[in-house]
Design an enzyme around this catalytic site. Structure first.
Site, PDB file in Angstrom:
ATOM      1  N   LYS A   1       0.848  -1.194   0.000  1.00  0.00           N
ATOM      2  CA  LYS A   1       0.000   0.000   0.000  1.00  0.00           C
ATOM      3  C   LYS A   1       0.880   1.239   0.000  1.00  0.00           C
ATOM      4  O   LYS A   1       1.527   1.547   1.001  1.00  0.00           O
ATOM      5  CB  LYS A   1      -0.914   0.018   1.233  1.00  0.00           C
ATOM      6  CG  LYS A   1      -2.020   1.049   1.096  1.00  0.00           C
ATOM      7  CD  LYS A   1      -2.577   1.508   2.411  1.00  0.00           C
ATOM      8  CE  LYS A   1      -1.707   2.519   3.095  1.00  0.00           C
ATOM      9  NZ  LYS A   1      -1.438   3.752   2.311  1.00  0.00           N
TER      10      LYS A   1
ATOM     11  N   GLU B   1       9.991   0.786  10.639  1.00  0.00           N
ATOM     12  CA  GLU B   1      11.108   1.724  10.412  1.00  0.00           C
ATOM     13  C   GLU B   1      10.509   3.111  10.498  1.00  0.00           C
ATOM     14  O   GLU B   1       9.750   3.522   9.617  1.00  0.00           O
ATOM     15  CB  GLU B   1      11.707   1.499   9.025  1.00  0.00           C
ATOM     16  CG  GLU B   1      12.434   0.170   8.870  1.00  0.00           C
ATOM     17  CD  GLU B   1      13.780   0.125   9.587  1.00  0.00           C
ATOM     18  OE1 GLU B   1      14.320   1.182   9.955  1.00  0.00           O
ATOM     19  OE2 GLU B   1      14.275  -0.989   9.783  1.00  0.00           O
TER      20      GLU B   1
ATOM     21  N   CYS C   1      14.608   9.460   6.092  1.00  0.00           N
ATOM     22  CA  CYS C   1      14.515   9.090   7.508  1.00  0.00           C
ATOM     23  C   CYS C   1      15.868   9.248   8.194  1.00  0.00           C
ATOM     24  O   CYS C   1      15.956   9.713   9.316  1.00  0.00           O
ATOM     25  CB  CYS C   1      13.989   7.669   7.646  1.00  0.00           C
ATOM     26  SG  CYS C   1      14.916   6.473   6.666  1.00  0.00           S
TER      27      CYS C   1
ATOM     28  N   GLU D   1      11.916  16.280  14.621  1.00  0.00           N
ATOM     29  CA  GLU D   1      12.321  15.882  13.274  1.00  0.00           C
ATOM     30  C   GLU D   1      11.678  16.830  12.256  1.00  0.00           C
ATOM     31  O   GLU D   1      10.459  16.950  12.198  1.00  0.00           O
ATOM     32  CB  GLU D   1      11.849  14.446  13.003  1.00  0.00           C
ATOM     33  CG  GLU D   1      12.251  13.976  11.626  1.00  0.00           C
ATOM     34  CD  GLU D   1      11.680  12.608  11.262  1.00  0.00           C
ATOM     35  OE1 GLU D   1      10.529  12.323  11.585  1.00  0.00           O
ATOM     36  OE2 GLU D   1      12.425  11.845  10.634  1.00  0.00           O
TER      37      GLU D   1
END
Ligand code: NAD
Length: 467
Positions: free
Chosen positions: A168, A241, A275, A371
């Site tokens: 997906k 993750e 990331c 972040e």
């Protein structure tokens, strides 16, 4: 009817609904794709469940051959896929071509792997073997920064180990993945690979579905927590993750000019939407001004434009929500510290933000603690090694980190004390399919890549024979 169809049970089918996809460089709808209904998502799970027993029994050599065929097909369609990636994701075309080539390389590597097995004991009393078997149906949920690469990080290990999968993609970047589904359809038996697009509405159905054995997810920590919770009832295997706030620690003995180039690359690759990008740079006070000036000069020379224009070095932010989030963080960063490059929104259509360097910020400021996942780098001064290590570790995240110094012994001593899944020395974001990728703390659960990552797609089974 759309050009980009779902892949369910070996058929390319229209979704019950359609979804508009925006080109972030123009803010125009550039494609309409199939959007699966809940019934179609359930069909995809049923098709994967039906295909599983035969695929699990298929000899691994045959599965290897299929994965290599897919890699060949990907290479043959590299141009189309790269152009779709630039259109939907925004990255400059050469980087999109790089993503396709990278994806091909990962698929070829997965085709060489075999789940681990070992004989624990074999003597006059007994023979004990530990083997690994496929789990069943896997759901692979993918973010918008590397749509094709991350989809294949899930698909490749799943199918080589004998599982079937439902991929997906993220709702803002489904196009290249659905196009890729056309290649999968020609190569794999019906139901082994299924691809469904949604509008952020089908994740919970997959993560709580009783017929799904494992979820492999890449995305934000907030969504990772929701997945852990919704998959708890069925005790699914999970690989998560998640986010990161990687610190680079730059010691006083580096070559400032050379190191600045590498730090910039590690922070601003894919417009900072990585990331494992450098998200905070701690620089020793004796070289702080020089490093800030070098980084600002590099940022000032960036060409921020449509990824299809030749010479563009940074494309737009991928979506409006992230653009608004990063814009607000830059505004706050300007109040907390000093913006020495960027900080401006170019006067053009599209979600463009110039690469931004902020100095004179401290731990406790939003741009350092949170972040950003975008093209802005806080540069923070330090004087004491013990203090900077504790500041680097004072984060809920622990994905990556790096230490920069020509003194490798000293750099390794510092690296040993950094709480993150990967610590690089004199580089950042260097990854490969044979190298494990894991996160400390809220950066994730489990491992991706390498033998360890592959084995997460399997169930351990022990055969214990009395003699
Ligand atoms: P996101 O978590 O919003 O979305 C990722 C995927 O999850 C999308 O496909 C989305 O549709 C799906 N999703 C959303 N809600 C869901 C739910 N309740 N249940 C199941 N699935 C759901 O993340 P994003 O905005 O696409 O990506 C940005 C974030 O992802 C950043 O924080 C970044 O650090 C992280 N990220 C991490 C890695 C990594 O490897 N660790 C890689 C890329 C991005």
């Amino acid at each position: 009817m759309t050009d980009y169809k779902l892949l369910i049970g070996g058929e390319l089918i229209d979704g019950d609904k359609t979804l508009d996809v925006i080109n972030p460089a123009t803010e125009d709808v550039f494609a309409q794709v199939s959007w699966a209904s809940e019934a179609q998502a359930n069909q995809a799970v049923a098709a994967a469940k039906k295909a599983f027993p035969a695929w699990a029994k298929t000899p691994i050599e045959h599965r290897r051959a299929k994965l290599l065929e897919l890699a060949d097909a990907l290479a043959a369609n590299a141009d189309v896929l790269a152009r779709l990636l630039t259109s939907e994701q925004g990255k400059p075309l050469p980087e999109a071509q790089g993503e396709v080539a990278w994806t091909e390389g990962y698929l070829r590597h997965y085709a060489t792997l075999t789940p681990s097995s070992r004989v624990i004991q074999d003597d006059e009393t007994c023979r004990i073997e530990a083997r690994r078997e496929p789990l069943g149906v896997v759901a692979g949920i993918v973010p918008w920064n590397f749509p094709l690469l991350v989809a294949c990080w899930k698909l490749g290990p799943a199918v080589i180990t004998g599982n079937t999968i439902i991929i997906k993609p993220a709702p803002t970047t489904p196009v290249a993945t659905l196009k890729f589904g056309e290649l999968c359809q020609k190569i794999f038996p019906a139901g082994v690979i299924n691809i469904i697009a949604d509008n952020n509405d089908l994740g919970p159905l997959l993560t709580s579905h009783p017929d799904i054995a494992k979820v492999t997810f890449t995305g934000s920590t907030a969504t990772g927590k929701k997945i852990a919770s919704s998959s708890a009832d069925t005790l699914k295997r999970l690989t998560l993750e998640l986010g990161g706030n990687d610190a680079a620690i730059v010691l006083d003995d580096v070559n400032v000019k050379e190191t600045a180039q590498k730090i910039y690359g590690g922070a601003f690759m894919n417009g900072g939407q990585v990331c494992m990008a450098i998200k905070r740079a701690y620089v020793h006070e004796t070289i702080y001004d020089d490093m800030c000036n070098e980084l600002a000069a590099i940022a000032d020379s960036a060409v921020v434009d449509d990824g299809f224009k030749q010479g563009t070095t940074q494309g737009p932010i991928q979506n409006r929500m992230q653009y608004d989030k990063v814009s607000a963080m830059i505004k706050q960063a300007g109040q907390d510290g000093t913006i020495i490059a960027g900080g401006t929104i170019p006067d053009m259509k599209g979600y463009f933000i110039r690469p931004t360097i902020v100095r004179d910020v401290k731990d406790g400021h939003q741009i350092v603690d949170e972040e950003q996942f975008g093209p802005v780098l806080p540069v923070i001064s330090f004087s004491d090694i013990d203090d900077v290590i504790s500041r680097a570790n004072a984060s809920d995240y622990g994905l990556g980190g790096s230490v920069w110094s020509p003194d490798i012994t000293k750099a390794c001593e510092i690296a040993n004390r950094i709480e993150s899944g990967t610590v690089w020395i004199n580089q950042h974001v260097t990854i490969a399919p044979n190298v494990p990728m894991a996160g400390y703390k809220k950066s994730g659960i489990g491992v991706e890549q390498s033998q360890e990552g592959l084995d997460e797609f399997t169930q351990m089974k022990v055969l214990n024979i009395a003699k």
